[in-house]
Design an enzyme around this catalytic site. Structure first.
Site, PDB file in Angstrom:
ATOM      1  CE  LYS A  79      -2.285   4.749   7.381  1.00 13.82           C
ATOM      2  NZ  LYS A  79      -3.375   4.963   7.891  1.00 13.82           N
TER       3      LYS A  79
ATOM      4  NE  ARG B  82      -2.478   0.695   3.596  1.00 14.74           N
ATOM      5  CZ  ARG B  82      -3.178   0.657   4.724  1.00 14.74           C
ATOM      6  NH1 ARG B  82      -4.448  -0.045   4.635  1.00 14.74           N
ATOM      7  NH2 ARG B  82      -2.735   0.636   5.893  1.00 14.74           N
TER       8      ARG B  82
HETATM    9  C1  LIG Z   1      -8.614   6.496   6.451  1.00 12.13           C
HETATM   10  C2  LIG Z   1      -8.584   5.133   6.824  1.00 12.13           C
HETATM   11  N1  LIG Z   1      -9.191   3.960   6.809  1.00 12.13           N
HETATM   12  C3  LIG Z   1      -9.129   2.894   7.150  1.00 12.13           C
HETATM   13  C4  LIG Z   1      -8.056   2.487   8.004  1.00 12.13           C
HETATM   14  C5  LIG Z   1      -7.895   0.948   8.277  1.00 12.13           C
HETATM   15  O1  LIG Z   1      -6.635   0.275   7.666  1.00 12.13           O
HETATM   16  P1  LIG Z   1      -5.732  -0.722   8.172  1.00 12.13           P
HETATM   17  O2  LIG Z   1      -6.757  -1.679   8.841  1.00 12.13           O
HETATM   18  O3  LIG Z   1      -4.917  -1.167   7.128  1.00 12.13           O
HETATM   19  O4  LIG Z   1      -5.145  -0.008   9.249  1.00 12.13           O
HETATM   20  C6  LIG Z   1      -7.084   3.282   8.230  1.00 12.13           C
HETATM   21  C7  LIG Z   1      -5.710   3.194   8.939  1.00 12.13           C
HETATM   22  O5  LIG Z   1      -4.733   2.916   8.527  1.00 12.13           O
HETATM   23  C8  LIG Z   1      -7.510   4.639   7.842  1.00 12.13           C
HETATM   24  O6  LIG Z   1      -6.491   5.714   7.950  1.00 12.13           O
END
Ligand SMILES: Cc1ncc(COP(=O)(O)O)c(C=O)c1O
Length: 345
Positions: free
Chosen positions: A183, A81
């Site tokens: 991100k 990612r």
């Molecule tokens: C906007 C957003 N959505 C969802 C997530 C959840 O992603 P993950 O399960 O990879 O931590 C995150 C955190 O990383 C986030 O910043």
């Protein structure tokens, strides 16, 4: 031996001892970096990240298990990612091997900061930022990749207790074609004011709807959304405006393995507010059961404000894998070699 009270850990920053850093000029290839003492570093006022927000970050956790091993959860997914995000923001992607090596080294160097099993986790924060000076909106001439860590406890106050959320009709997180699916650091500051207002009114977070129809659930602050109706799980499909959460993907796989049907499609606020259970999920949030959702003058309370049975089952499975109380059926854990030969400055 530790100076921290592991029982009162929250999701906040505790300064640790070591970080990892490496720089790369635009057009050059990344080379491995070094572990150095955690602390401030110099940056040009004209750095791309300070002026144009050219930066991405990641978040993953290292857990101490009941077998006294330190394991990182699905870090290769974060590495991928991170590469997609770098591409989207015009930055040179960090090779997966350098990313994983950096993460492992920082965790090993800070091993004394990994909380005991069941007390929390060591949160790992990789950053890729344009640190070279540039005037005019264009990719910076130099980039810095760094990784630091901090021990953390639960994201929402109260651990595994139900949270109350509010749907915002006023603000959106991302629009089609934008940067919502990566991100990007710039995605987060615009959520601070809506989130602060929600907290002032007694809610743990806001739920964002899509920016086109203002109807479909996108995300819960910085976490993904699920609801359960008639034993079927529903989660918003990935359309580019939602961050493809690694926890979201893990829950889909776990739930299907348990025999549940999981549907990825547009989930309207109306449908979600008619569901039997709801929860949000993320590396920080793990699985947080949703007690109620408020939208305008409507309020839906799930499972009488208790944790729903499927939410609880999935939480037990996922956190059981983290702690090795459950079998790691998918091979998601990567053990950190705590005796890595680190070149500490
Ligand atoms: C906007 C957003 N959505 C969802 C997530 C959840 O992603 P993950 O399960 O990879 O931590 C995150 C955190 O990383 C986030 O910043």
């Amino acid at each position: 031996m530790s100076e921290i009270d592991w029982d009162s850990l929250t999701f906040s920053l505790t300064q640790t001892d070591w970080m990892y850093m490496v720089k790369c000029k635009l057009g050059d290839a990344w080379t491995p970096g070094k572990i150095m003492p955690y602390g401030p570093f110099e940056i040009y006022p004209a750095a791309g990240v300070l002026n144009y927000g050219q930066g991405i970050f990641e978040g993953m956790k290292a857990h101490k298990t009941i077998n006294d091993r330190v394991v990182i959860f699905r870090a290769e997914q974060n590495a991928r990612r991170f590469q997609t995000g770098a591409d989207r923001l015009g930055m040179p992607p960090v090779p997966e091997s350098i990313f994983l090596d950096a993460v492992e080294q920082v965790v090993a160097a800070n091993k004394k900061w990994v909380p005991p099993s069941g007390k929390g986790a060591l949160y790992v924060r990789p950053l890729l930022i344009g640190t070279g000076p540039i005037m005019g909106v264009a990719p910076a001439p130099e980039y810095t990749f760094l990784v630091y860590v901090t021990p953390v406890g639960p994201y929402f106050k109260g651990g595994l207790s139900c949270i109350n959320l509010i749907i915002t009709d006023e603000y959106h997180r991302a629009a089609s074609g934008g940067s919502g699916g990566v991100k990007a650091i710039g995605n987060y500051a615009p959520g601070m004011m809506p989130s602060k207002n929600a907290k002032k009114n007694g809610f743990a977070e806001v739920i964002y709807l899509d920016a086109e129809f203002h109807k479909y659930i996108e995300e819960v602050g910085a976490a993904n959304f699920f609801c359960v109706k008639d034993n079927i799980l529903y989660t918003p499909e990935l359309t580019g405006t939602i961050l493809p959460g690694i926890t979201r993907d893990s829950i889909i796989q776990l739930a299907r393995k348990q025999g549940y049907e999981v549907i990825e499609e547009k989930v309207s606020a109306e449908f979600a507010m008619d569901a039997d259970e709801a929860f949000c999920c993320g590396t920080a949030a793990v699985i947080s059961p949703i007690g109620s959702i408020t939208h305008g003058d409507k309020k839906k309370t799930y499972s009488n404000g208790d944790i729903g049975p499927i939410t609880q089952e999935l939480y037990n499975l996922l956190s059981g894998i983290h702690s090795e109380e459950e079998e790691d059926q998918f091979g998601w854990l990567h053990e950190v070699d705590l005796d890595l030969n680190l070149n500490l400055d």
